[in-house]
Design a protein around this motif. Structure first.
Motif, PDB file in Angstrom:
ATOM      1  N   MET A   1      22.360 -67.855  46.563  1.00 37.28           N
ATOM      2  CA  MET A   1      21.787 -66.745  45.563  1.00 37.28           C
ATOM      3  C   MET A   1      22.995 -65.831  45.081  1.00 37.28           C
ATOM      4  SD  MET A   1      18.765 -64.139  45.579  1.00 37.28           S
ATOM      5  CE  MET A   1      17.481 -65.393  45.616  1.00 37.28           C
ATOM      6  N   LYS A   2      23.483 -65.820  43.753  1.00 38.57           N
ATOM      7  CA  LYS A   2      24.449 -64.963  43.299  1.00 38.57           C
ATOM      8  C   LYS A   2      24.044 -63.666  42.910  1.00 38.57           C
ATOM      9  CE  LYS A   2      28.854 -65.018  41.026  1.00 38.57           C
ATOM     10  NZ  LYS A   2      29.804 -65.757  40.120  1.00 38.57           N
ATOM     11  N   LEU A   3      24.306 -62.494  43.441  1.00 39.38           N
ATOM     12  CA  LEU A   3      23.630 -61.269  43.000  1.00 39.38           C
ATOM     13  C   LEU A   3      24.761 -60.175  42.717  1.00 39.38           C
ATOM     14  CD1 LEU A   3      20.533 -60.769  45.694  1.00 39.38           C
ATOM     15  CD2 LEU A   3      20.412 -61.411  43.326  1.00 39.38           C
ATOM     16  N   PRO A   4      24.447 -59.372  41.541  1.00 39.95           N
ATOM     17  CA  PRO A   4      25.452 -58.063  41.476  1.00 39.95           C
ATOM     18  C   PRO A   4      25.485 -57.221  42.691  1.00 39.95           C
ATOM     19  CG  PRO A   4      23.436 -57.885  40.353  1.00 39.95           C
ATOM     20  CD  PRO A   4      23.368 -59.180  41.062  1.00 39.95           C
ATOM     21  N   PRO A   5      26.333 -56.303  42.477  1.00 33.68           N
ATOM     22  CA  PRO A   5      26.640 -55.346  43.593  1.00 33.68           C
ATOM     23  C   PRO A   5      24.996 -54.480  43.400  1.00 33.68           C
ATOM     24  CG  PRO A   5      28.423 -55.267  42.334  1.00 33.68           C
ATOM     25  CD  PRO A   5      27.310 -56.085  41.565  1.00 33.68           C
ATOM     26  N   LEU A   6      24.317 -54.758  44.599  1.00 37.49           N
ATOM     27  CA  LEU A   6      23.114 -54.201  44.591  1.00 37.49           C
ATOM     28  C   LEU A   6      22.875 -52.651  44.751  1.00 37.49           C
ATOM     29  CD1 LEU A   6      21.080 -56.825  46.927  1.00 37.49           C
ATOM     30  CD2 LEU A   6      21.307 -56.824  44.513  1.00 37.49           C
ATOM     31  N   LYS A   7      23.894 -52.011  45.197  1.00 36.52           N
ATOM     32  CA  LYS A   7      23.904 -50.607  45.534  1.00 36.52           C
ATOM     33  C   LYS A   7      24.091 -49.920  43.984  1.00 36.52           C
ATOM     34  CE  LYS A   7      25.469 -50.136  50.032  1.00 36.52           C
ATOM     35  NZ  LYS A   7      26.499 -49.431  51.072  1.00 36.52           N
ATOM     36  N   ALA A   8      24.828 -50.733  43.015  1.00 36.71           N
ATOM     37  CA  ALA A   8      25.073 -50.341  41.916  1.00 36.71           C
ATOM     38  C   ALA A   8      23.740 -50.124  41.052  1.00 36.71           C
ATOM     39  CB  ALA A   8      26.173 -51.113  41.205  1.00 36.71           C
ATOM     40  N   LEU A   9      22.746 -50.703  41.169  1.00 37.01           N
ATOM     41  CA  LEU A   9      21.556 -51.140  40.243  1.00 37.01           C
ATOM     42  C   LEU A   9      20.926 -49.822  40.152  1.00 37.01           C
ATOM     43  CD1 LEU A   9      20.342 -54.848  41.051  1.00 37.01           C
ATOM     44  CD2 LEU A   9      22.089 -53.993  39.232  1.00 37.01           C
ATOM     45  N   PRO A  10      20.358 -49.119  41.082  1.00 35.04           N
ATOM     46  CA  PRO A  10      19.527 -47.914  40.945  1.00 35.04           C
ATOM     47  C   PRO A  10      20.650 -46.679  40.353  1.00 35.04           C
ATOM     48  CG  PRO A  10      19.925 -48.232  43.462  1.00 35.04           C
ATOM     49  CD  PRO A  10      20.449 -49.605  42.592  1.00 35.04           C
ATOM     50  N   VAL A  11      21.958 -46.819  40.529  1.00 36.24           N
ATOM     51  CA  VAL A  11      22.803 -45.846  40.045  1.00 36.24           C
ATOM     52  C   VAL A  11      22.666 -46.080  38.603  1.00 36.24           C
ATOM     53  CG1 VAL A  11      25.121 -45.205  39.801  1.00 36.24           C
ATOM     54  CG2 VAL A  11      24.165 -45.566  42.053  1.00 36.24           C
ATOM     55  N   PHE A  12      22.688 -47.406  38.143  1.00 29.03           N
ATOM     56  CA  PHE A  12      22.908 -47.791  36.624  1.00 29.03           C
ATOM     57  C   PHE A  12      21.516 -47.245  36.296  1.00 29.03           C
ATOM     58  CE2 PHE A  12      21.283 -51.043  33.640  1.00 29.03           C
ATOM     59  CZ  PHE A  12      22.005 -50.564  32.714  1.00 29.03           C
ATOM     60  N   GLU A  13      20.411 -47.520  36.701  1.00 28.89           N
ATOM     61  CA  GLU A  13      19.101 -47.198  36.017  1.00 28.89           C
ATOM     62  C   GLU A  13      18.930 -45.548  35.970  1.00 28.89           C
ATOM     63  OE1 GLU A  13      15.081 -45.742  35.965  1.00 28.89           O
ATOM     64  OE2 GLU A  13      16.396 -45.405  37.872  1.00 28.89           O
TER      65      GLU A  13
END
Length: 319
Positions: A1-13
């Motif tokens: 499973m290829k995922l983006p930098p997960l820590k960045a997702l709540p920051v982006f939101e």
């Protein structure tokens, strides 16, 4: 499973929701440079700019808006699943609802909802028009436009309009037109469209998006044109027209849900004449990908039950 930098997702939101790097940094309790680093890392991974930066202004790009819808939904599902797993019973649900439907039908019923489902924490988001179906706006909606393929819909009500006036005004009409009941039966009386036109007509702009559109449709249903001699009193909203009718200012067109709950419904008389269907069909809408969320399904079942019990929706419907 290829995922983006997960820590960045709540920051982006957070940045997208608050439209600010500094406010997002305050909310997340990190430095502004850390927020900027996470966004740059996410943009590098995606190969697309998520924000347009111009001086002090910040806005989402088209790619950013598209990505935000998916990310917001995914983060909400993760939050809900985590709360359920750790045993948090409370379900927080945001419902976007038309102001008139909320004030006249939904809000008076909320004590019953709280009694039946005390774990359901419902927050209302009022809308004057049809809401944009997006997780950024609410978790679920009452809408008359079931157009998004990403959502599921449950019928609540097919709108019809009928004339009403105050009790005192009805006695005035009866007296001036010499209307008498036969054997004490109110249904034995009838008002013709010509009789109705002798009185001020309280019109609501928002129903047909034009002045007098509601009364034009009502007369058209009878095969007639709105008489040129009609005295129209205009309001932007049905709530205003109904209040004007309450204070004896004329005859208003209203619908079933406006009179189905409130104790003041007895202040009004439904006049003995025809009704007209507006073509608006009210649905409860929720994102199909969130169909297993317990709070949404509790609210859906309760709304359908209340719509049936109040006569808005028949028990059996074909969808």
């Amino acid at each position: 499973m290829k995922l983006p930098p997960l820590k960045a997702l709540p920051v982006f939101e957070a940045v997208a929701r608050l439209n600010s790097f500094s406010l997002a940094a305050d909310e997340l309790a990190v430095s502004q440079s850390a927020v900027s680093h996470q966004i740059k890392q996410l943009e590098k991974y995606l190969g697309e700019p998520l924000f347009s930066r111009g001086g002090r202004s910040l806005s989402l790009t088209d790619q950013g808006r598209q990505y935000l819808d998916a990310v917001s939904s995914a983060l909400l599902q993760i939050e809900r699943a985590s709360e359920q797993l750790v045993g948090h019973e409370e379900a927080r649900i945001r419902l976007s609802v038309f102001s008139s439907f909320a004030v006249r039908w939904l809000v008076p019923r909320l004590p019953d909802l709280k009694r039946l489902h005390p774990q359901l924490d419902l927050a209302l988001e009022m809308s004057s028009g049809n809401p944009v179906l997006s997780d950024r706006v609410a978790d679920c909606f009452i809408t008359v436009k079931p157009t998004s393929p990403a959502f599921s819909y449950e019928l609540l009500y097919e709108e019809r309009l009928f004339p009403v006036c105050s009790q005192d005004y009805w006695q005035k009409i009866r007296r001036e037109l010499s209307l008498e009941e036969v054997s004490g039966d109110p249904a034995s009386m009838s008002l013709t469209p010509a009789m109705v036109a002798e009185y001020p007509l309280l019109s609501t702009y928002s129903i047909y998006d034009r002045q007098g559109g509601d009364w034009e449709a009502w007369y058209r249903e009878a095969g007639l044109d709105l008489p040129r001699s009609s005295r129209l009193l205009h309001s932007s909203h049905m709530l205003l027209s109904l209040e004007a009718a309450r204070f004896h200012q004329g005859i208003a067109l209203t619908n079933d849900y406006m009179l189905s709950t409130r104790k003041d419904s007895g202040d009004f008389v439904r006049l003995p004449c025809h009704s007209v269907m507006t073509g608006d069909i009210f649905y409860f809408a929720w994102k199909t990908s969130r169909r297993r969320e317990r709070g949404i399904q509790l609210l859906r079942r309760w709304l359908v039950s209340e719509a049936i019990n109040s006569g808005l929706r028949p028990e059996e419907v074909s969808q």
